[in-house]
Design a protein around this motif. Structure first.
Motif, PDB file in Angstrom:
ATOM      1  N   ASN A 137      47.707  33.845   1.988  1.00 63.17           N
ATOM      2  CA  ASN A 137      46.301  33.967   2.203  1.00 63.17           C
ATOM      3  C   ASN A 137      45.016  33.803   0.857  1.00 63.17           C
ATOM      4  OD1 ASN A 137      46.922  35.002   4.780  1.00 63.17           O
ATOM      5  ND2 ASN A 137      46.800  37.147   4.479  1.00 63.17           N
ATOM      6  N   ALA A 138      45.444  34.192   0.168  1.00 67.05           N
ATOM      7  CA  ALA A 138      44.871  34.048  -1.109  1.00 67.05           C
ATOM      8  C   ALA A 138      44.713  32.722  -1.664  1.00 67.05           C
ATOM      9  CB  ALA A 138      45.346  34.754  -2.375  1.00 67.05           C
ATOM     10  N   VAL A 139      45.725  31.924  -1.496  1.00 65.36           N
ATOM     11  CA  VAL A 139      45.674  30.550  -1.673  1.00 65.36           C
ATOM     12  C   VAL A 139      44.906  29.834  -0.769  1.00 65.36           C
ATOM     13  CG1 VAL A 139      47.149  28.344  -1.759  1.00 65.36           C
ATOM     14  CG2 VAL A 139      47.972  30.581  -2.889  1.00 65.36           C
ATOM     15  N   ARG A 140      45.013  30.029   0.448  1.00 63.73           N
ATOM     16  CA  ARG A 140      44.198  29.797   1.478  1.00 63.73           C
ATOM     17  C   ARG A 140      42.761  29.680   1.293  1.00 63.73           C
ATOM     18  NH1 ARG A 140      44.448  33.298   6.222  1.00 63.73           N
ATOM     19  NH2 ARG A 140      42.989  34.313   4.703  1.00 63.73           N
ATOM     20  N   ASP A 141      42.392  30.881   0.862  1.00 57.39           N
ATOM     21  CA  ASP A 141      40.822  31.175   0.608  1.00 57.39           C
ATOM     22  C   ASP A 141      40.315  30.698  -0.584  1.00 57.39           C
ATOM     23  OD1 ASP A 141      40.945  32.397   3.083  1.00 57.39           O
ATOM     24  OD2 ASP A 141      41.330  34.557   2.176  1.00 57.39           O
ATOM     25  N   LEU A 142      41.052  30.544  -1.503  1.00 54.36           N
ATOM     26  CA  LEU A 142      40.735  30.026  -3.015  1.00 54.36           C
ATOM     27  C   LEU A 142      40.848  28.435  -2.827  1.00 54.36           C
ATOM     28  CD1 LEU A 142      40.277  30.105  -6.009  1.00 54.36           C
ATOM     29  CD2 LEU A 142      42.780  29.885  -6.095  1.00 54.36           C
ATOM     30  N   LEU A 143      41.597  27.939  -2.108  1.00 54.53           N
ATOM     31  CA  LEU A 143      41.541  26.339  -2.131  1.00 54.53           C
ATOM     32  C   LEU A 143      41.303  25.610  -0.741  1.00 54.53           C
ATOM     33  CD1 LEU A 143      44.859  26.062  -4.523  1.00 54.53           C
ATOM     34  CD2 LEU A 143      42.714  25.877  -5.126  1.00 54.53           C
ATOM     35  N   LEU A 184      53.075  25.448  -9.486  1.00 51.63           N
ATOM     36  CA  LEU A 184      52.987  24.039  -9.841  1.00 51.63           C
ATOM     37  C   LEU A 184      52.907  23.011  -8.537  1.00 51.63           C
ATOM     38  CD1 LEU A 184      55.707  24.038 -12.328  1.00 51.63           C
ATOM     39  CD2 LEU A 184      53.372  23.407 -12.816  1.00 51.63           C
ATOM     40  N   ARG A 185      53.714  23.469  -7.445  1.00 57.99           N
ATOM     41  CA  ARG A 185      53.695  22.588  -6.284  1.00 57.99           C
ATOM     42  C   ARG A 185      52.471  22.676  -5.499  1.00 57.99           C
ATOM     43  NH1 ARG A 185      56.727  18.640  -4.001  1.00 57.99           N
ATOM     44  NH2 ARG A 185      56.119  18.275  -1.442  1.00 57.99           N
ATOM     45  N   VAL A 186      51.818  23.842  -5.238  1.00 57.83           N
ATOM     46  CA  VAL A 186      50.489  24.088  -4.711  1.00 57.83           C
ATOM     47  C   VAL A 186      49.604  23.284  -5.309  1.00 57.83           C
ATOM     48  CG1 VAL A 186      48.835  25.665  -3.920  1.00 57.83           C
ATOM     49  CG2 VAL A 186      51.246  26.061  -3.454  1.00 57.83           C
ATOM     50  N   ALA A 187      49.381  23.207  -6.848  1.00 58.18           N
ATOM     51  CA  ALA A 187      48.337  22.702  -7.628  1.00 58.18           C
ATOM     52  C   ALA A 187      48.322  21.127  -7.573  1.00 58.18           C
ATOM     53  CB  ALA A 187      48.565  23.258  -9.059  1.00 58.18           C
ATOM     54  N   ALA A 188      49.622  20.663  -7.335  1.00 60.52           N
ATOM     55  CA  ALA A 188      50.015  19.159  -7.256  1.00 60.52           C
ATOM     56  C   ALA A 188      49.343  18.721  -6.033  1.00 60.52           C
ATOM     57  CB  ALA A 188      51.331  18.881  -7.356  1.00 60.52           C
ATOM     58  N   GLU A 431      45.271  19.980 -12.836  1.00 59.62           N
ATOM     59  CA  GLU A 431      46.393  20.438 -12.196  1.00 59.62           C
ATOM     60  C   GLU A 431      47.285  21.509 -12.828  1.00 59.62           C
ATOM     61  OE1 GLU A 431      50.647  18.471 -10.714  1.00 59.62           O
ATOM     62  OE2 GLU A 431      48.812  17.213 -10.798  1.00 59.62           O
ATOM     63  N   VAL A 432      47.296  21.250 -14.277  1.00 60.35           N
ATOM     64  CA  VAL A 432      48.130  22.417 -14.902  1.00 60.35           C
ATOM     65  C   VAL A 432      47.394  23.564 -15.221  1.00 60.35           C
ATOM     66  CG1 VAL A 432      48.932  22.663 -17.452  1.00 60.35           C
ATOM     67  CG2 VAL A 432      49.197  20.282 -16.416  1.00 60.35           C
ATOM     68  N   GLY A 433      45.914  23.337 -15.277  1.00 59.98           N
ATOM     69  CA  GLY A 433      45.275  24.785 -15.341  1.00 59.98           C
ATOM     70  C   GLY A 433      45.257  25.532 -14.217  1.00 59.98           C
ATOM     71  N   LEU A 434      45.291  24.871 -12.968  1.00 59.60           N
ATOM     72  CA  LEU A 434      45.197  25.553 -11.473  1.00 59.60           C
ATOM     73  C   LEU A 434      46.514  26.194 -11.503  1.00 59.60           C
ATOM     74  CD1 LEU A 434      43.947  25.827  -9.052  1.00 59.60           C
ATOM     75  CD2 LEU A 434      44.695  23.930  -8.257  1.00 59.60           C
ATOM     76  N   ALA A 435      47.557  25.570 -11.763  1.00 58.28           N
ATOM     77  CA  ALA A 435      49.043  25.946 -11.701  1.00 58.28           C
ATOM     78  C   ALA A 435      49.058  27.243 -12.496  1.00 58.28           C
ATOM     79  CB  ALA A 435      50.152  24.913 -12.061  1.00 58.28           C
ATOM     80  N   ARG A 436      48.653  27.162 -13.736  1.00 61.28           N
ATOM     81  CA  ARG A 436      48.558  28.653 -14.443  1.00 61.28           C
ATOM     82  C   ARG A 436      47.693  29.799 -13.731  1.00 61.28           C
ATOM     83  NH1 ARG A 436      47.630  32.717 -16.081  1.00 61.28           N
ATOM     84  NH2 ARG A 436      47.971  33.748 -18.507  1.00 61.28           N
ATOM     85  N   ILE A 437      46.613  29.296 -13.015  1.00 63.49           N
ATOM     86  CA  ILE A 437      45.980  30.538 -12.431  1.00 63.49           C
ATOM     87  C   ILE A 437      46.570  30.742 -11.351  1.00 63.49           C
ATOM     88  CG2 ILE A 437      43.755  30.811 -10.771  1.00 63.49           C
ATOM     89  CD1 ILE A 437      42.410  28.629 -12.534  1.00 63.49           C
ATOM     90  N   LEU A 438      47.346  30.001 -10.644  1.00 61.91           N
ATOM     91  CA  LEU A 438      48.170  30.457  -9.296  1.00 61.91           C
ATOM     92  C   LEU A 438      49.294  31.192  -9.636  1.00 61.91           C
ATOM     93  CD1 LEU A 438      47.642  27.270  -6.985  1.00 61.91           C
ATOM     94  CD2 LEU A 438      46.492  29.482  -7.080  1.00 61.91           C
ATOM     95  N   SER A 439      50.048  31.230 -10.729  1.00 66.26           N
ATOM     96  CA  SER A 439      51.258  31.883 -11.028  1.00 66.26           C
ATOM     97  C   SER A 439      51.088  33.039 -12.116  1.00 66.26           C
ATOM     98  CB  SER A 439      52.434  30.817 -11.588  1.00 66.26           C
ATOM     99  OG  SER A 439      51.856  29.965 -12.817  1.00 66.26           O
ATOM    100  N   GLY A 440      49.674  33.262 -12.587  1.00 65.49           N
ATOM    101  CA  GLY A 440      49.641  34.058 -13.797  1.00 65.49           C
ATOM    102  C   GLY A 440      49.575  35.610 -13.343  1.00 65.49           C
ATOM    103  N   PRO A 441      50.009  36.461 -14.167  1.00 66.09           N
ATOM    104  CA  PRO A 441      49.785  37.895 -13.730  1.00 66.09           C
ATOM    105  C   PRO A 441      48.303  38.370 -13.332  1.00 66.09           C
ATOM    106  CG  PRO A 441      49.942  37.599 -16.094  1.00 66.09           C
ATOM    107  CD  PRO A 441      50.109  36.278 -15.615  1.00 66.09           C
ATOM    108  N   GLU A 442      47.381  37.630 -14.008  1.00 72.36           N
ATOM    109  CA  GLU A 442      46.078  38.160 -13.517  1.00 72.36           C
ATOM    110  C   GLU A 442      45.611  37.783 -12.059  1.00 72.36           C
ATOM    111  OE1 GLU A 442      45.995  36.253 -17.664  1.00 72.36           O
ATOM    112  OE2 GLU A 442      46.854  35.644 -15.809  1.00 72.36           O
ATOM    113  N   PHE A 443      46.682  36.813 -11.433  1.00 66.81           N
ATOM    114  CA  PHE A 443      46.462  36.596  -9.788  1.00 66.81           C
ATOM    115  C   PHE A 443      47.404  37.472  -9.053  1.00 66.81           C
ATOM    116  CE2 PHE A 443      47.261  33.401  -6.496  1.00 66.81           C
ATOM    117  CZ  PHE A 443      45.978  33.576  -5.731  1.00 66.81           C
ATOM    118  N   LEU A 444      48.560  37.217  -9.809  1.00 66.27           N
ATOM    119  CA  LEU A 444      49.762  38.197  -8.783  1.00 66.27           C
ATOM    120  C   LEU A 444      49.781  39.533  -8.862  1.00 66.27           C
ATOM    121  CD1 LEU A 444      52.649  35.853 -10.013  1.00 66.27           C
ATOM    122  CD2 LEU A 444      51.429  35.412  -8.043  1.00 66.27           C
ATOM    123  N   LEU A 445      49.424  40.282  -9.846  1.00 66.73           N
ATOM    124  CA  LEU A 445      49.297  41.701 -10.011  1.00 66.73           C
ATOM    125  C   LEU A 445      47.862  42.046  -9.455  1.00 66.73           C
ATOM    126  CD1 LEU A 445      51.197  42.312 -13.386  1.00 66.73           C
ATOM    127  CD2 LEU A 445      52.060  42.470 -10.961  1.00 66.73           C
TER     128      LEU A 445
END
Length: 820
Positions: A137-143, A184-188, A431-445
């Motif tokens: 849901n979060a990826v959908r609403d973000l991207l 990484l896949r979603v960012a690409a 793309e690399v920066g977006l992948a970090r956003i989508l997989s980092g603890p600031e987003f996941l926790l």
């Protein structure tokens, strides 16, 4: 009146003073001290409860011998368990001597009042990882595009009925690596990386989906197949490969036995991009001589590779509808046309569709997703690093739900520089920066405070506004805050009660609040089990996945009408309407409903009202070939009373095996014989009665008056000695104690909202929310607001040693037997 008439004589004054003194003395004699009250209620407990709950018997690991009711808070979890069992009528058990209703009500009132008056500070909402659904849901609403998280991430473990409870949302190096891969896949996909490797996504149709008629999402004039929304990451070629059902001998249905061929169509956004014929005279002749060659030739005709523009598209596979009445026996419109075993003859059926690609990408495309990401471009007036700061900073702000600090920004700058080869490939860096956003603890926790943060904060227990906003979005949307909610939080307005209430009402009115139906309510009511069940096809030949879908859709629309349209939650039990299409209405025996579209339909039969008259509930609480009063009673006890019964011991036989002889028996007769075993009688006396009241509904939700040739007896006595007859009688009995059902719903909703199991310290808050909601006819929004305003929701997490939860306290530790 004259002044003289108003003047009292000395005698009158004396009599009046004497009467007042008598009244005062009487009042004093009726006012009992706290010690006297505790002793009086302790005597009730000792008289009616200690036979089972003595130190020697320890029934349910509950000891009530020599009760100290002067200080019940000293054993809060134990007395909360007693309150719940008394209110639900579960204690004393059926057949035992019971105190009067007045004595029970007085004891419950005393315990609740005493415990509420000494309620300690409850725990807040802990840190938790985004579960799989929330991540999607979060990826959908973000991207702005859907991600198939079920194919990309492992399922989450449920606790206390929900998969968002923090103590089960564990992380591991392997899981974090998986999230990194997904990021990484979603960012690409989002940026349209033309170097993206080809990948296949499989979509399957259930084998019990009847494909002899039109399927929703496909054009009229077609039959069978499936339709999906698929995101194509770049402008490229993609392969769409349908597969058909094969019999045990690898024979494809439809290849032989027909003179007229079938036409399969592959659709893209409703337009036919490929068609292929199978069956007919030529394939029939070839199959008679070499069935293997015929099947291979048919299989080679079905796939197609087509150019597709980047973005979200509807992909479908179906057959052109034709009449085969002259070549095939007439189909019973009420009978499911499902392949069984070696059934090689009949209409072809689509079992799955593979969408693979991209191949030979020609560019990233001009998708709404890319337009939303690339809001600036490097040029003469702006450097690539400044532009990257703006893009990644904006996306991180929305993803994290809070203002970025210097460390956040520097991390993203470093990753952009590395990914872009120091600015040479701008989009690769994004793309690399977006992948970090989508997989980092600031987003996941998401979202609370760590134990270290709590120690630093010291005595400051209230959450800041942005954390409250993130928690609110996770509760009501199972996603991230939108701009309006986040901006209100950053500006400090969210701690205003008026602003907070306005935001809650706005969020409930929006489409994202549907997750309260598809996520909270479906888990609470165990609706996800419906897709995992299948009845015996020979006993119920009219049942197929089409009917299963209709049943679930009815309940989803009904839940939405109650939870999201400012209705009373009691309507879940008593509503005199539902949502039907022609097929489901015919299944229920309701006339006057035509067409495939669902619409709101008034219910004349009181037995059909509310959740207990809906096929999704009745079907999931049955077994393959008959009803199960045990499963139905267990479902009601768990979801309406919050009192799940214990599992059966291994030595208890299944219901069929406990019945001697081959003569037909009604389910009720089988249970009565089963309960003759003392090992089974104790639990079944509590579990069975609610289920027996629903015996007029068969295993797939149809009304019936007989079972095995005998008239259905739906009379029963509920825990607490309440006699009921049939579904409508059960419903009326539940509505006479509305606070019991509302308390259960409130507890379940609090678990979902806080992401943790409830403790005994939370129960005073639950009771307060229920009392306040009662003044508003128990409207769902009132319960939501009560939870959002609670200290548990508003404050930071409190880290303590392990505490016994309400679910632990209520869970029976031993079993006296339960069969189905």
């Amino acid at each position: 009146m004259s002044r003289g008439a108003m003047t009292r004589s000395p005698l009158q004054r004396c009599v009046a003073l004497s009467l007042a003194a008598v009244a005062a003395a009487s009042l004093i004699s009726c006012t009992r001290s706290p010690q006297e009250l505790a002793a009086e209620h302790g005597a009730v407990v000792s008289k009616y409860c200690t036979d089972c709950h003595s130190a020697a018997e320890r029934e349910g690991e509950l000891v009530l011998e020599n009760p100290n009711l002067a200080e019940p808070a000293a054993q809060r979890a134990k007395w909360e368990k007693v309150i719940h069992k008394l209110k639900a009528g579960l204690m004393p058990p059926p057949g035992e001597s019971r105190p009067s209703d007045q004595a029970v009500a007085s004891l419950v009132s005393y315990l609740e009042t005493t415990l509420d008056a000494s309620a300690p500070t409850p725990a807040g909402a802990p840190v938790r990882r985004l579960n799989r659904t929330a991540y999607g849901n979060a990826v959908r609403d973000l991207l702005g595009f859907p991600v198939d998280v079920e194919a990309l991430l492992p399922a989450d473990i449920s606790s206390d009925g929900f998969d968002d409870v923090s103590d089960t949302l564990k992380t591991s190096p392997l899981l974090l690596e998986r999230y990194l891969t997904v990021g990484l896949r979603v960012a690409a996909m989002a940026v349209g990386d033309t170097k993206l490797a080809a990948r296949g996504t499989e979509y399957r149709a259930r084998l019990d989906l009847s494909q002899n008629d039109w399927i929703e999402g496909l054009p009229y004039g077609t039959r069978g197949g499936l339709a999906v929304d698929h995101y194509f990451p770049t402008d490229a070629e993609y392969e769409i490969r349908p597969e058909l059902w094969r019999a045990t001998g690898s024979t494809v249905r439809g290849v032989e036995g027909f003179k007229t061929p079938f036409e399969l169509q592959v659709l893209l956004d409703g337009a036919v991009v490929h068609s292929a014929e199978l069956g007919g005279a030529d394939d029939d002749a070839l199959s008679n001589g070499d069935i293997g060659s015929a099947v291979m030739q048919v299989g080679a005709r079905l796939p197609v590779r087509v150019p597709v523009t980047a973005g979200l598209h509807r992909v479908g596979v179906t057959f052109v509808m034709k009449s085969f009445a002259l070549e095939q026996k007439l189909l019973d419109p009420r009978r499911a046309d499902l392949p069984i075993g070696n059934d090689a003859y009949g209409w072809p059926i689509v079992t799955r569709m593979l969408v693979a690609g991209p191949y030979q990408s020609t560019g990233p495309g001009d998708t709404p997703v890319r337009q939303a990401i690339f809001t600036c471009r490097p040029g003469a007036s702006v450097s690539d690093s400044a532009c990257a700061d703006e893009i990644l900073g904006r996306l991180a702000l929305r993803a994290y739900g809070r203002p970025l600090n210097d460390q956040d920004r520097q991390t993203l700058r470093d990753l952009y520089a590395s990914g872009s080869d120091d600015g040479r490939d701008f989009e690769a860096g994004i793309e690399v920066g977006l992948a970090r956003i989508l997989s980092g603890p600031e987003f996941l926790l998401y979202h609370g405070v760590t134990e270290e943060d709590a120690a630093v904060a010291g005595g400051d227990s209230q959450d800041d506004g942005v954390t409250l906003a993130s928690r609110l979005a996770l509760f009501l949307w199972n996603s991230i805050p939108d701009d309006r909610l986040r901006d209100a939080a950053i500006a400090g307005r969210l701690h205003s009660p008026e602003v907070l209430e306005a935001e809650v009402r706005r969020m409930l009115a929006g489409p994202r609040a549907d997750t309260l139906v598809t996520d909270f309510a479906e888990q609470w009511l165990q609706l996800r089990l419906v897709n995992a069940k299948a009845p015996d096809q020979r006993t119920f030949p009219t049942f197929d996945d089409n009917l299963r879908r209709d049943m679930l859709h009815e309940t989803e629309l009904f839940l939405r009408s109650v939870l999201l349209e400012d209705a009373s939650v009691l309507d879940l039990i008593r509503a005199d309407y539902t949502f039907l299409n022609e097929r489901l209405a015919a299944h229920y025996g309701i006339d006057g409903v035509f067409g495939d579209a669902f619409r709101r339909v008034p219910l004349q039969d009181p037995n059909r009202r509310g959740l207990l008259g809906q096929g999704s509930i009745l079907f999931q609480t049955s077994v393959a070939n008959r009803t199960s009063p045990v499963f139905r009673g267990k479902w009601i006890m768990t979801n309406f009373f919050n009192s799940p019964p214990p599992p059966p011991p291994a030595v208890v036989p299944a219901l069929e095996k406990s019945i001697a002889g081959n003569a037909p028996h009604s389910v009720r007769e089988r249970l009565e014989q089963h309960r003759k075993d003392p090992i089974c009688a104790g639990c079944h006396a509590i579990i069975d009665p609610p289920g027996l009241a629903l015996e007029n509904f068969d295993a797939i939700g149809r009304w019936r008056d007989t079972d095995s040739g005998q008239a259905v007896d739906a009379t029963t006595t509920l825990p607490g000695g309440i006699a009921v007859s049939g579904p409508s009688g059960l419903r009326e009995a539940l509505l006479k104690r509305p606070e019991l059902f509302v308390s259960t719903l409130t507890e379940k909703l609090m678990v979902y909202a806080l992401g943790r199991r409830l403790e005994a310290e939370d129960m005073p808050t639950v009771r307060r929310i229920v009392r306040e909601a009662a003044s508003d006819d128990y409207r769902f929004v009132s319960i939501v607001l009560g939870i959002v305003r609670s200290p548990q929701f508003q404050q930071k997490a409190r880290f303590t040693s392990a505490t016994e939860t309400v679910a632990d306290a209520r869970a029976p530790s031993t079993s006296t037997g339960e069969s189905n």
